[in-house]
Scaffold this active site. Sequence first.
Site, PDB file in Angstrom:
ATOM      1  N   VAL A 150      -8.619  -2.930  -6.892  1.00 31.46           N
ATOM      2  CA  VAL A 150      -9.016  -3.896  -7.912  1.00 31.46           C
ATOM      3  C   VAL A 150      -9.863  -5.010  -7.304  1.00 31.46           C
ATOM      4  O   VAL A 150     -10.315  -5.912  -8.007  1.00 31.46           O
ATOM      5  CB  VAL A 150      -7.772  -4.443  -8.662  1.00 31.46           C
ATOM      6  CG1 VAL A 150      -7.094  -3.320  -9.451  1.00 31.46           C
ATOM      7  CG2 VAL A 150      -6.768  -5.104  -7.723  1.00 31.46           C
TER       8      VAL A 150
ATOM      9  N   ALA B  76     -10.247   2.837   9.112  1.00 32.95           N
ATOM     10  CA  ALA B  76     -11.360   3.174   8.207  1.00 32.95           C
ATOM     11  C   ALA B  76     -12.713   2.728   8.759  1.00 32.95           C
ATOM     12  O   ALA B  76     -13.703   3.452   8.619  1.00 32.95           O
ATOM     13  CB  ALA B  76     -11.115   2.556   6.825  1.00 32.95           C
TER      14      ALA B  76
ATOM     15  N   GLY C 290      -8.008   5.969   2.785  1.00 29.80           N
ATOM     16  CA  GLY C 290      -7.113   4.805   2.771  1.00 29.80           C
ATOM     17  C   GLY C 290      -6.190   4.743   1.581  1.00 29.80           C
ATOM     18  O   GLY C 290      -5.973   3.671   1.017  1.00 29.80           O
TER      19      GLY C 290
ATOM     20  N   HIS D 260      -8.265   1.585 -11.713  1.00 26.37           N
ATOM     21  CA  HIS D 260      -7.114   0.691 -11.936  1.00 26.37           C
ATOM     22  C   HIS D 260      -7.524  -0.718 -12.369  1.00 26.37           C
ATOM     23  O   HIS D 260      -6.728  -1.644 -12.274  1.00 26.37           O
ATOM     24  CB  HIS D 260      -6.250   0.610 -10.660  1.00 26.37           C
ATOM     25  CG  HIS D 260      -5.469   1.874 -10.390  1.00 26.37           C
ATOM     26  ND1 HIS D 260      -4.836   2.114  -9.199  1.00 26.37           N
ATOM     27  CD2 HIS D 260      -5.228   2.958 -11.176  1.00 26.37           C
ATOM     28  CE1 HIS D 260      -4.225   3.301  -9.255  1.00 26.37           C
ATOM     29  NE2 HIS D 260      -4.457   3.832 -10.439  1.00 26.37           N
TER      30      HIS D 260
END
Length: 231
Positions: free
Chosen positions: A89, A216, A172, A105
Amino acid sequence: MKIVVLTGAGISAESGLATFRDPDGAWAKHDPQKLATPEAFAADPALVHAFYNARRAQLRDVAPNEAHQALVRLEAAFGRDFLLVTQNVDDLHERAGSKDLVHMHGRLRSAWCRACDTRHDWDDDLSTETACPACGKTGLMRPDIVWFGEMPYRMDEILRALDCCDLFIAIGTSGAVYPAAGFVDIAANAGAETIELNLQPSDGTALFNDYRHGAATRIVPAFVDELIGRP
Ligand code: OAD
């Protein structure tokens, strides 16, 4: 080659945003049933607003990292054959420059008026006194976040892309939350190669054909370079 990428909180961890289920994560510290359900908002809207206000304010102090930037390069290389779906988000993908992006989301920087069903870009705090810029009603503005028990956004579009993709990349994400955790199966059933890029093996690692484990900011740029360089 058509590519669908799904990202989760792990891609933003090195930008300074906590994940949900790691030891310092939001759901390790707080009960999601008290903060991330429509029932929680009905019972204690001030508490829920305070939680999301703090997270929205935090976005001012963070910046996209090399993993977000690598996905911008991937989009530039594959164009219309690329779709980025995020469970996050935060706004780090769009600030990095990603264009074809689905926030399944919702977004912290959006507010939703339940009185007139309008959505508004939102950078400030929300409260039970906030008036809707469209209809003027107070008390019915909520964070534009998909809570537990609610339907994620743009599912038709996501499922269409999964059904015809050749490569599905999950980055992730712990694979703990459906429907996103089921995307790997949908892509695999459609004949796609599937790969997990995560700090460590997730709950769903066994569902993927391949995986790379590490931070990442290291493994995503390396994998993107590999893909762009593929003949
Ligand atoms: P989780 O917190 O469940 O999982 C984050 C994953 O990222 C874990 O598997 C970590 O190992 C991994 N990770 C942590 N740091 C990393 C790094 N530097 N590099 C790579 N990987 C790293 O977060 P999500 O899977 O995104 O929903 O959670 C899914 C949903 O659950 C969220 O969208 C949220 C939450 O409830 C809503 O708020 C609606």
